[in-house]
Design an enzyme around this catalytic site. Structure first.
Site, PDB file in Angstrom:
ATOM      1  N   ALA A  63       0.860  -1.182   0.000  1.00  0.00           N
ATOM      2  CA  ALA A  63       0.000   0.000   0.000  1.00  0.00           C
ATOM      3  C   ALA A  63       0.897   1.233   0.000  1.00  0.00           C
ATOM      4  CB  ALA A  63      -0.860  -0.020   1.247  1.00  0.00           C
ATOM      5  N   GLY A 102       0.434  -5.268   0.709  1.00  0.00           N
ATOM      6  CA  GLY A 102      -0.706  -5.231  -0.199  1.00  0.00           C
ATOM      7  C   GLY A 102      -0.371  -5.810  -1.568  1.00  0.00           C
ATOM      8  N   GLU A 105      -0.806  -9.383  -1.226  1.00  0.00           N
ATOM      9  CA  GLU A 105      -2.248  -9.655  -1.125  1.00  0.00           C
ATOM     10  C   GLU A 105      -2.907  -9.570  -2.501  1.00  0.00           C
ATOM     11  OE1 GLU A 105      -2.702  -6.713   1.994  1.00  0.00           O
ATOM     12  OE2 GLU A 105      -3.453  -8.262   3.348  1.00  0.00           O
ATOM     13  N   GLU A 125       3.821  -5.965   7.155  1.00  0.00           N
ATOM     14  CA  GLU A 125       2.883  -5.048   7.809  1.00  0.00           C
ATOM     15  C   GLU A 125       3.129  -4.856   9.298  1.00  0.00           C
ATOM     16  OE1 GLU A 125       2.031  -7.139   5.452  1.00  0.00           O
ATOM     17  OE2 GLU A 125       0.380  -6.398   4.216  1.00  0.00           O
TER      18      GLU A 125
HETATM   19  N1  CAA Z   1       4.591   3.537   0.221  1.00  0.00           N
HETATM   20  C1  CAA Z   1       5.085   4.760  -0.051  1.00  0.00           C
HETATM   21  N2  CAA Z   1       6.381   5.000  -0.362  1.00  0.00           N
HETATM   22  C2  CAA Z   1       7.199   3.948  -0.387  1.00  0.00           C
HETATM   23  C3  CAA Z   1       6.761   2.639  -0.110  1.00  0.00           C
HETATM   24  C4  CAA Z   1       5.394   2.453   0.206  1.00  0.00           C
HETATM   25  N3  CAA Z   1       4.890   1.253   0.457  1.00  0.00           N
HETATM   26  N4  CAA Z   1       7.810   1.802  -0.213  1.00  0.00           N
HETATM   27  C5  CAA Z   1       8.859   2.549  -0.555  1.00  0.00           C
HETATM   28  N5  CAA Z   1       8.504   3.843  -0.664  1.00  0.00           N
HETATM   29  C6  CAA Z   1       9.346   4.962  -1.067  1.00  0.00           C
HETATM   30  C7  CAA Z   1      10.449   5.259  -0.047  1.00  0.00           C
HETATM   31  O1  CAA Z   1       9.998   6.119   0.954  1.00  0.00           O
HETATM   32  C8  CAA Z   1      11.515   5.876  -0.920  1.00  0.00           C
HETATM   33  O2  CAA Z   1      11.135   7.210  -1.151  1.00  0.00           O
HETATM   34  P1  CAA Z   1      12.253   8.370  -1.276  1.00  0.00           P
HETATM   35  O3  CAA Z   1      13.096   7.985  -2.453  1.00  0.00           O
HETATM   36  O4  CAA Z   1      11.459   9.596  -1.434  1.00  0.00           O
HETATM   37  O5  CAA Z   1      13.020   8.323   0.016  1.00  0.00           O
HETATM   38  C9  CAA Z   1      11.364   5.132  -2.256  1.00  0.00           C
HETATM   39  O6  CAA Z   1      10.053   4.567  -2.232  1.00  0.00           O
HETATM   40  C10 CAA Z   1      12.349   4.006  -2.436  1.00  0.00           C
HETATM   41  O7  CAA Z   1      12.321   3.181  -1.293  1.00  0.00           O
HETATM   42  P2  CAA Z   1      13.663   2.597  -0.643  1.00  0.00           P
HETATM   43  O8  CAA Z   1      14.655   3.666  -0.484  1.00  0.00           O
HETATM   44  O9  CAA Z   1      13.251   1.851   0.571  1.00  0.00           O
HETATM   45  O10 CAA Z   1      14.136   1.605  -1.822  1.00  0.00           O
HETATM   46  P3  CAA Z   1      14.810   0.184  -1.711  1.00  0.00           P
HETATM   47  O11 CAA Z   1      15.066  -0.236  -3.086  1.00  0.00           O
HETATM   48  O12 CAA Z   1      15.938   0.206  -0.732  1.00  0.00           O
HETATM   49  O13 CAA Z   1      13.701  -0.786  -1.075  1.00  0.00           O
HETATM   50  C11 CAA Z   1      11.493  -1.764  -0.817  1.00  0.00           C
HETATM   51  C12 CAA Z   1      12.510  -1.067  -1.771  1.00  0.00           C
HETATM   52  C13 CAA Z   1      12.048  -3.126  -0.394  1.00  0.00           C
HETATM   53  C14 CAA Z   1      10.209  -1.922  -1.541  1.00  0.00           C
HETATM   54  C15 CAA Z   1      11.340  -0.870   0.435  1.00  0.00           C
HETATM   55  O14 CAA Z   1      11.043   0.444   0.032  1.00  0.00           O
HETATM   56  C16 CAA Z   1      10.245  -1.310   1.358  1.00  0.00           C
HETATM   57  O15 CAA Z   1      10.455  -2.200   2.156  1.00  0.00           O
HETATM   58  N6  CAA Z   1       9.080  -0.636   1.267  1.00  0.00           N
HETATM   59  C17 CAA Z   1       7.974  -0.877   2.176  1.00  0.00           C
HETATM   60  C18 CAA Z   1       7.264  -2.145   1.863  1.00  0.00           C
HETATM   61  C19 CAA Z   1       6.095  -2.307   2.787  1.00  0.00           C
HETATM   62  O16 CAA Z   1       6.199  -2.132   3.987  1.00  0.00           O
HETATM   63  N7  CAA Z   1       4.969  -2.696   2.217  1.00  0.00           N
HETATM   64  C20 CAA Z   1       3.771  -2.896   2.979  1.00  0.00           C
HETATM   65  C21 CAA Z   1       3.003  -1.620   3.065  1.00  0.00           C
HETATM   66  S1  CAA Z   1       1.612  -1.804   4.093  1.00  0.00           S
HETATM   67  C22 CAA Z   1       0.507  -2.647   3.153  1.00  0.00           C
HETATM   68  O17 CAA Z   1       0.752  -2.937   2.019  1.00  0.00           O
HETATM   69  C23 CAA Z   1      -0.760  -3.041   3.822  1.00  0.00           C
HETATM   70  C24 CAA Z   1      -1.981  -2.689   3.068  1.00  0.00           C
HETATM   71  O18 CAA Z   1      -2.221  -3.164   1.994  1.00  0.00           O
HETATM   72  C25 CAA Z   1      -2.971  -1.824   3.657  1.00  0.00           C
END
Ligand code: CAA
Length: 698
Positions: A63, A102, A105, A125
């Site tokens: 998400a 997400g 999912e 999450e």
């Molecule tokens: N939402 C918004 N922004 C996100 C994001 C997300 N889920 N994931 C990454 N970003 C943004 C980061 O903030 C970063 O932004 P900036 O360049 O402005 O700083 C950019 O994307 C790149 O991210 P990383 O620097 O972390 O890049 P990376 O290549 O090192 O890692 C990744 C990539 C493994 C996807 C890592 O970003 C990550 O772990 N992201 C979060 C994943 C996550 O937690 N997903 C679950 C979200 S909750 C959910 O999904 C539940 C639901 O449905 C309701």
């Protein structure tokens, strides 16, 4: 028509592409686009199958976390996924990069899943204070079974594609071009008329909570131990249990109530803050992407003691050849023996294999000759904390190191500007402050002197990434950012013992708050003599109006150096690590109090917490005020990764914002009045408290 979700017909396959850089997060536009495009494909009689694929670097990584603070707008991800169940044409997820949260999912909502072998899958999450609320807790167990689902959901760690395939999460691993592979798999589905698999239906009976009592208990215990104090893993387990007790629809309904409660919790807010704060900490103002870090093909470490040995392991773990320099062959031998033992312990814990150990050790070479440093790209000095010794080393390095080499010191406290001044290449000098044990702790404080070049800093931050650590920049100041902001916490804990609290009471308060260990137990572990020696060496700079830690000195004068001596703030059984409350410490404290006119009293837990935390917050605020840290949130990240501060509390600065800065200031002013100069409120804190501002919220 959606701009972030594309539609293309390839033969009789509808290819639906998600294009929302950088990580294809499932923002509102993506969700709207997905619903629209999938419906169009479902209604188009030309289309026989639907393939979902992410453009750019990844399948949706979850998400959009930035949307969590806004009201949720339809279509919810859950509505999309549930809608897929009713579509009679096969929907195939084609996955590369990371299918997380997400994103996973969404993949589970598809009827089939194919992926590249490099893809990774996970439900992180819980790390954001929530649980896989778009039916992940219901659908995942139906596809891969309960034990494996709980492992993914409770720990939040991703698995690789091969494991996912083995678990049955992936139907096919595709080598080569992902889309071509997905099309070929779709052909098979259509030709063989494979039945559509909806993950809301159990593939086989998933059982009842009674059938899984042991497994459930195992993960409850893991959650309580590994994520002490954090609520989301337990909420996730309850959600999974609901899925065992009730039909899919009812369990999902229960999740719909549980989810907003988690998302709006203080813990989830702090965890989301931490997610973005960590990424922010990696950015250096004024150092843009045009600055290229220097390549580190060979490293060197001066000193193979506790710190040096840990740093050598960091290089070896990252696959970078490294040279260890010592002053005697005995010191080198001892250092290498310790490294070997540390790797052996990793083998025993199943973390690495014998071959990996051998490979890593083979990357470490040793020498007694400084001249051998001449081909290193980055040299880290990890000698004793003695300014003159460090200056001597750096003036030698100035002669020996190749041009363009980064010269770093691992000092915890020294003035690196003075160290840099003995060289003719001050722009290449930085601090690289590791935390103990250096090969384990994730924080790396990159210290910027008044002359460090942007490339030198960028190289330090790049090294943190290569070492799989979190880098944060600090300016030169006694203790830089992390140790300087923590010192007042230790100071207050010591004073509180003089005033009547027991070490056990103080440590229990801090542990209950969420710290992994009590602060005085940590001091015992590190050795009380270290700061004693420093207090003595800095005695000439002491401000006589500031309160002095007499008890800490007294303990050292008595040889109570902490764990290694068997006695400190606690006592220890022979070779034992467990701090045992020692009545003698109370007697010593009583005497010290008497001699120094300190009134002894009963101290309540709330005062202990406020004194310890707010002393650190006040110092943190001064650190930001002086520009030693770029942002208050950097301090929080350093506490999380350097000192194990609970991520679900955000950090000391974030915690102060949660309490309210004017309340924090009132308390600090109160302490200032009672305890004097050390509690002088920070000007920035005053300004923010008066203007209704905050340290961490923009
Ligand atoms: N939402 C918004 N922004 C996100 C994001 C997300 N889920 N994931 C990454 N970003 C943004 C980061 O903030 C970063 O932004 P900036 O360049 O402005 O700083 C950019 O994307 C790149 O991210 P990383 O620097 O972390 O890049 P990376 O290549 O090192 O890692 C990744 C990539 C493994 C996807 C890592 O970003 C990550 O772990 N992201 C979060 C994943 C996550 O937690 N997903 C679950 C979200 S909750 C959910 O999904 C539940 C639901 O449905 C309701």
């Amino acid at each position: 028509m959606s701009e972030v979700v594309g539609f293309e017909l390839r033969g009789r396959n509808a290819i639906i592409t998600i294009d929302n850089p950088p990580v294809n997060a499932l923002s509102l536009g993506v969700r709207q686009g997905l619903m629209e495009r999938v419906d169009r494909a479902a209604m188009d009689s030309e289309v026989l199958a639907i393939i979902l694929i992410g453009l750019g670097r990844t399948f949706p990584a979850g998400a959009d976390i930035r949307e969590f603070d806004k009201p949720v707008e339809e279509p919810h991800l859950l509505s999309i996924i549930d809608h897929f169940d009713s579509i009679k044409k096969p929907i195939i997820a084609a996955i590369h990069g990371t299918a997380l949260g997400g994103g996973l999912e969404l993949a589970l909502g598809c009827h089939f899943r194919v992926s590249l072998p490099t893809a990774r899958f996970g439900t992180p999450e819980v790390k954001l204070g929530i649980f896989p609320g778009a039916a992940g807790t219901q659908r995942l167990p139906r596809v891969i079974g309960l034990d494996r689902s709980l492992e993914l959901i409770v720990l939040g760690e991703p698995i690789d594609a091969r494991t996912a395939f083995e678990y049955g999460l992936i139907d096919k691993l595709v080598e080569g071009d992902l889309l071509e592979g997905a099309i070929s798999f779709t052909r098979k589905v259509l030709n063989e008329n494979l039945a559509i698999q909806t993950s809301s239906e159990p593939r086989e009976g998933i059982g009842s909570p009674e059938d899984f009592q042991e497994v459930i208990q195992k993960y409850r215990d893991i959650a309580s131990k590994k994520m002490r104090g954090q609520e989301s893993p337990h909420e996730a387990i309850e959600s999974v249990i609901d899925g065992l007790k009730m039909p899919y629809d009812q369990a999902v309904k229960a999740d719909r109530k549980r989810f907003p409660r988690c998302k709006d919790s203080i813990q989830s807010r702090a965890l989301r803050y931490s997610f973005f704060a960590e990424r922010e900490a990696s950015k250096i103002p004024g150092v843009g992407k045009e600055i290229t870090p220097r390549e580190i093909k060979k490293g060197a470490v001066i000193g193979a003691g506790t710190m040096g040995g840990g740093i050598l392991m960091c290089f070896a773990d990252a696959g970078i050849p490294v040279l260890a320099i010592e002053s005697s062959s005995e010191a080198l031998e001892t250092g290498m023996e310790t490294i070997s033992k540390n790797y052996q312990r990793m083998i025993e814990r199943g973390r690495i294999t014998e071959t990996e150990k051998a490979n890593r050790i083979s990357l470490i070479s040793t020498s007694l000759n400084f001249n051998d440093l001449s081909d290193a790209d980055l040299i880290i000095e990890a000698a004793f904390e003695d300014l003159e010794l460090k200056k001597e080393i750096f003036s030698k390095l100035n002669e020996i190191a190749k041009s363009g080499a980064i010269l770093a010191t691992n000092t915890s406290y020294m003035d690196i500007n003075q160290i840099a001044a003995v060289t003719q290449r001050a722009e290449d000098i930085i601090g690289l402050h590791f935390f103990v044990p250096a090969n384990v702790m994730k924080m790396l404080e990159v210290v910027r002197t008044s002359s460090s070049s942007p490339e030198a800093l960028a190289t330090g931050m790049q090294l943190a990434k290569q070492f799989k650590k979190v880098g944060g920049v600090a300016g030169v100041s006694h203790g830089f950012v992390a140790n300087r902001s923590r010192a007042p916490l230790v100071r207050e804990a010591q004073f509180l013992v003089e005033e009547g609290a027991s070490p056990a009471q103080i440590d229990a308060v801090l542990r209950d708050f969420g710290l992994p260990m009590g602060v005085l137990a940590v001091s015992d572990m590190s050795g009380l003599d270290v700061s004693w020696r420093m207090r003595k060496s800095l005695a000439h700079l002491r401000d006589s109006e500031e309160r002095y830690p007499h008890l800490a000195d007294r303990l050292c004068e008595m040889g109570r150096f902490g764990r290694k001596a068997g006695y400190g703030y606690y006592s220890y059984s022979e070779g034992g690590n467990l701090p045992i409350p020692d009545p003698e410490v109370e007697e010593i404290a009583l005497k010290v109090a008497e001699e120094n006119g300190i009134e002894r009293r009963k101290i309540n837990d709330a005062e202990i917490l406020d004194r310890c935390l707010y002393a650190a917050v006040n110092e943190g605020s001064k650190i930001v005020e002086e520009g030693i840290a770029y942002r208050a949130s950097d301090i929080d990240i350093m506490w999380q990764y350097g000192f194990g501060f609970p991520r679900w509390r955000g950090g000391i600065m974030y915690h102060a914002d949660v309490i309210g800065l004017s309340e924090v200031l009132d308390r600090i002013e109160e302490f200032h009045e009672i305890h004097g100069k050390l509690w002088q409120p920070s000007a920035l804190l005053k300004e923010l408290a008066q203007s209704g501002g905050s340290f961490t919220q923009k």
